[in-house]
Design a protein around this motif. Structure first.
Motif, PDB file in Angstrom:
ATOM      1  N   GLY A 268      46.417  24.858 -34.878  1.00  0.00           N
ATOM      2  CA  GLY A 268      45.554  23.957 -35.632  1.00  0.00           C
ATOM      3  C   GLY A 268      46.117  23.622 -36.998  1.00  0.00           C
ATOM      4  O   GLY A 268      47.161  24.142 -37.423  1.00  0.00           O
ATOM      5  N   GLU A 269      45.403  22.753 -37.689  1.00  0.00           N
ATOM      6  CA  GLU A 269      45.817  22.270 -39.017  1.00  0.00           C
ATOM      7  C   GLU A 269      44.679  22.427 -40.005  1.00  0.00           C
ATOM      8  O   GLU A 269      43.510  22.312 -39.647  1.00  0.00           O
ATOM      9  N   SER A 270      45.032  22.724 -41.250  1.00  0.00           N
ATOM     10  CA  SER A 270      44.033  22.776 -42.309  1.00  0.00           C
ATOM     11  C   SER A 270      44.719  22.499 -43.641  1.00  0.00           C
ATOM     12  O   SER A 270      45.731  23.121 -43.970  1.00  0.00           O
ATOM     13  N   TRP A 271      44.134  21.534 -44.389  1.00  0.00           N
ATOM     14  CA  TRP A 271      44.612  21.201 -45.737  1.00  0.00           C
ATOM     15  C   TRP A 271      46.099  20.868 -45.755  1.00  0.00           C
ATOM     16  O   TRP A 271      46.855  21.251 -46.644  1.00  0.00           O
ATOM     17  N   PHE A 328      38.475  38.529 -27.663  1.00  0.00           N
ATOM     18  CA  PHE A 328      38.703  38.369 -29.099  1.00  0.00           C
ATOM     19  C   PHE A 328      39.546  37.113 -29.279  1.00  0.00           C
ATOM     20  O   PHE A 328      40.637  37.014 -28.739  1.00  0.00           O
ATOM     21  N   HIS A 329      39.032  36.150 -30.026  1.00  0.00           N
ATOM     22  CA  HIS A 329      39.682  34.846 -30.059  1.00  0.00           C
ATOM     23  C   HIS A 329      39.557  34.231 -31.456  1.00  0.00           C
ATOM     24  O   HIS A 329      38.484  34.252 -32.053  1.00  0.00           O
ATOM     25  N   VAL A 330      40.675  33.719 -31.972  1.00  0.00           N
ATOM     26  CA  VAL A 330      40.655  32.990 -33.248  1.00  0.00           C
ATOM     27  C   VAL A 330      40.116  31.589 -32.990  1.00  0.00           C
ATOM     28  O   VAL A 330      40.694  30.834 -32.207  1.00  0.00           O
ATOM     29  N   LEU A 331      38.997  31.242 -33.630  1.00  0.00           N
ATOM     30  CA  LEU A 331      38.408  29.923 -33.453  1.00  0.00           C
ATOM     31  C   LEU A 331      39.019  28.891 -34.379  1.00  0.00           C
ATOM     32  O   LEU A 331      39.312  27.771 -33.974  1.00  0.00           O
ATOM     33  N   SER A 332      39.189  29.244 -35.649  1.00  0.00           N
ATOM     34  CA  SER A 332      39.658  28.241 -36.599  1.00  0.00           C
ATOM     35  C   SER A 332      40.188  28.900 -37.861  1.00  0.00           C
ATOM     36  O   SER A 332      39.657  29.926 -38.308  1.00  0.00           O
ATOM     37  N   VAL A 333      41.244  28.309 -38.415  1.00  0.00           N
ATOM     38  CA  VAL A 333      41.758  28.689 -39.734  1.00  0.00           C
ATOM     39  C   VAL A 333      41.407  27.555 -40.690  1.00  0.00           C
ATOM     40  O   VAL A 333      41.739  26.394 -40.425  1.00  0.00           O
ATOM     41  N   ILE A 334      40.726  27.886 -41.788  1.00  0.00           N
ATOM     42  CA  ILE A 334      40.233  26.862 -42.704  1.00  0.00           C
ATOM     43  C   ILE A 334      40.767  27.165 -44.094  1.00  0.00           C
ATOM     44  O   ILE A 334      40.344  28.109 -44.754  1.00  0.00           O
TER      45      ILE A 334
END
Length: 396
Positions: A268-271, A328-334
């Motif tokens: 994913g992408e953030s900032w 166990f799962h990473v949903l989002s990096v913000i």
């Protein structure tokens, strides 16, 4: 007691503002989207102004340095179904967010494919007479538009992607990728622009391996990036219409010492940063987050989180282990400009939010299981898809 009437001077000033489009625009662009939607009801003039493409772009430009493109909620989906196995349709990331319902979409049987800076791309269930029907919508404004794909007999459809940056332009683009019938390992790429409401007359032919996930990509800085199950992937510069290679991480790169294999990867992408979040098995609350270098030369280790101590706050937490998945799962990096960057993980029907710098618990959300899913096998969290929600006025 009667309310005092406004003085002639105040009435005159208000009238001047109301009839001065430029001055009114300067005032209204400072107001958050959810309040502007109510202000549209004041008059036809205000409705026309706030609904315009130009105003939505000005609004984006004004708010770009105020956390404008920071998600305020997460829509959750699983497999080929929009309806998640939770009673909560979406996950708010702060107390102020009222997550809009998606009940304005004309057909309730749909799947979200991608979120991109305030707009959602999705399709309806397959219809033998119509095939897959695609749409773009803005959950904030509840606006919706059907998208027709280019007619082609050249090969099978592999993916439809959305590219949108409201700060740079009020218009969006759609990328359609097809696997060509011949020669082997060749693909065709088609581009649609909402500005012209047309697909480009020419298309791009390119060679790629089958392990590239054209159905799983993210857009930022004018470039679309695709995930991959292999060591190499691709990125596509929309402005220059150029495809370039992009490295991917080798399996178990810098994995925790006791790990035997990777469990799942978040892409994913953030900032303006591209991230890979990797969890491991056997089950442990240690995971890594990697970031892509700005020149696309390599991934570097950005965060290493050990949540063992933090998870002691949940003595009743159930950690199911069923064959190939570990719950166990990473949903989002913000990310954010300050020190408020966070990561959201999912375990035992709880979405747990942590502050990234020190691994401090920020919040916990209970995701109560829907009654119709209670008799199914335990949820495979790897199948969860997450779509960020941004409050914008962007037009479709």
């Amino acid at each position: 007691m009667k309310k005092p009437k406004p003085s002639p001077a105040i009435s005159s000033s208000a009238e001047t503002i109301a009839h001065n489009q430029d001055l009114l625009t300067e005032i209204l662009i400072r107001i958050p989207p959810k309040h502007l939607l109510k202000l549209k009801l004041i008059s036809k003039q205000w409705r026309s102004l706030i609904s315009s493409l130009q105003f939505s772009h000005y609004h984006s430009l004004h708010h770009q340095n105020r956390g404008f493109l920071t998600p305020t909620a997460l829509f959750l989906g699983i497999g080929n179904y929009y309806r998640p196995p939770f009673e909560l349709p979406a996950l708010p990331l702060n107390l102020e967010t009222r997550v809009p319902l998606l009940d304005f979409i004309v057909d309730p049987h749909f799947k979200i494919l991608q979120s991109c800076n305030g707009l959602l791309l999705g399709h309806f269930y397959y219809n033998i007479n119509e095939g897959l029907r695609y749409f773009i919508c803005n959950p904030t404004t509840r606006k919706f538009k059907m998208i027709s794909l280019p007619v082609s007999q050249l090969g099978s459809l592999r993916a439809v992607n959305l590219a949108f940056d409201p700060v740079k332009s009020p218009y969006y683009k759609i990328i359609c990728v097809r696997k060509l019938l011949a020669p082997n390992k060749r693909f065709g790429l088609y581009i649609y622009s909402s500005k012209s409401d047309e697909w480009d007359s020419s298309w791009i032919s390119f060679r790629a391996n089958e392990y590239i996930r054209f159905d799983h990509g993210v857009f930022f800085n004018g470039i679309f990036h695709w995930n991959s199950n292999g060591r190499k992937s691709l990125r596509f510069d929309l402005e220059n219409k150029v495809l370039k290679k992009m490295p991917m991480l080798a399996p178990m790169f810098q994995a925790p010492e006791d790990s035997e294999d990777e469990d799942s990867r978040y892409f994913g992408e953030s900032w303006g940063h591209l991230h890979l979040g990797v969890t491991y098995m056997p089950l442990c609350f240690k995971f890594n987050i990697f970031e892509m270098a700005t020149d696309y030369s390599h991934w570097f280790h950005k965060y290493c989180l050990n949540l063992d101590d933090t998870m002691k706050a949940f003595p009743d937490l159930r950690l199911p282990v069923v064959d190939i998945y570990y719950g166990f799962h990473v949903l989002s990096v913000i990310r954010s400009e300050g020190e408020e960057s966070k990561v959201v993980i999912l375990v035992d029907y709880k979405a747990i939010c942590y502050e990234l710098k020190d691994g401090v618990l920020v919040n916990v959300y209970e995701l109560k299981q829907c009654p119709e899913t209670l008799n199914r096998c335990p949820l495979n969290y790897i199948g969860i898809q997450v779509y960020q929600y941004f409050e914008t006025l962007s037009c479709v």
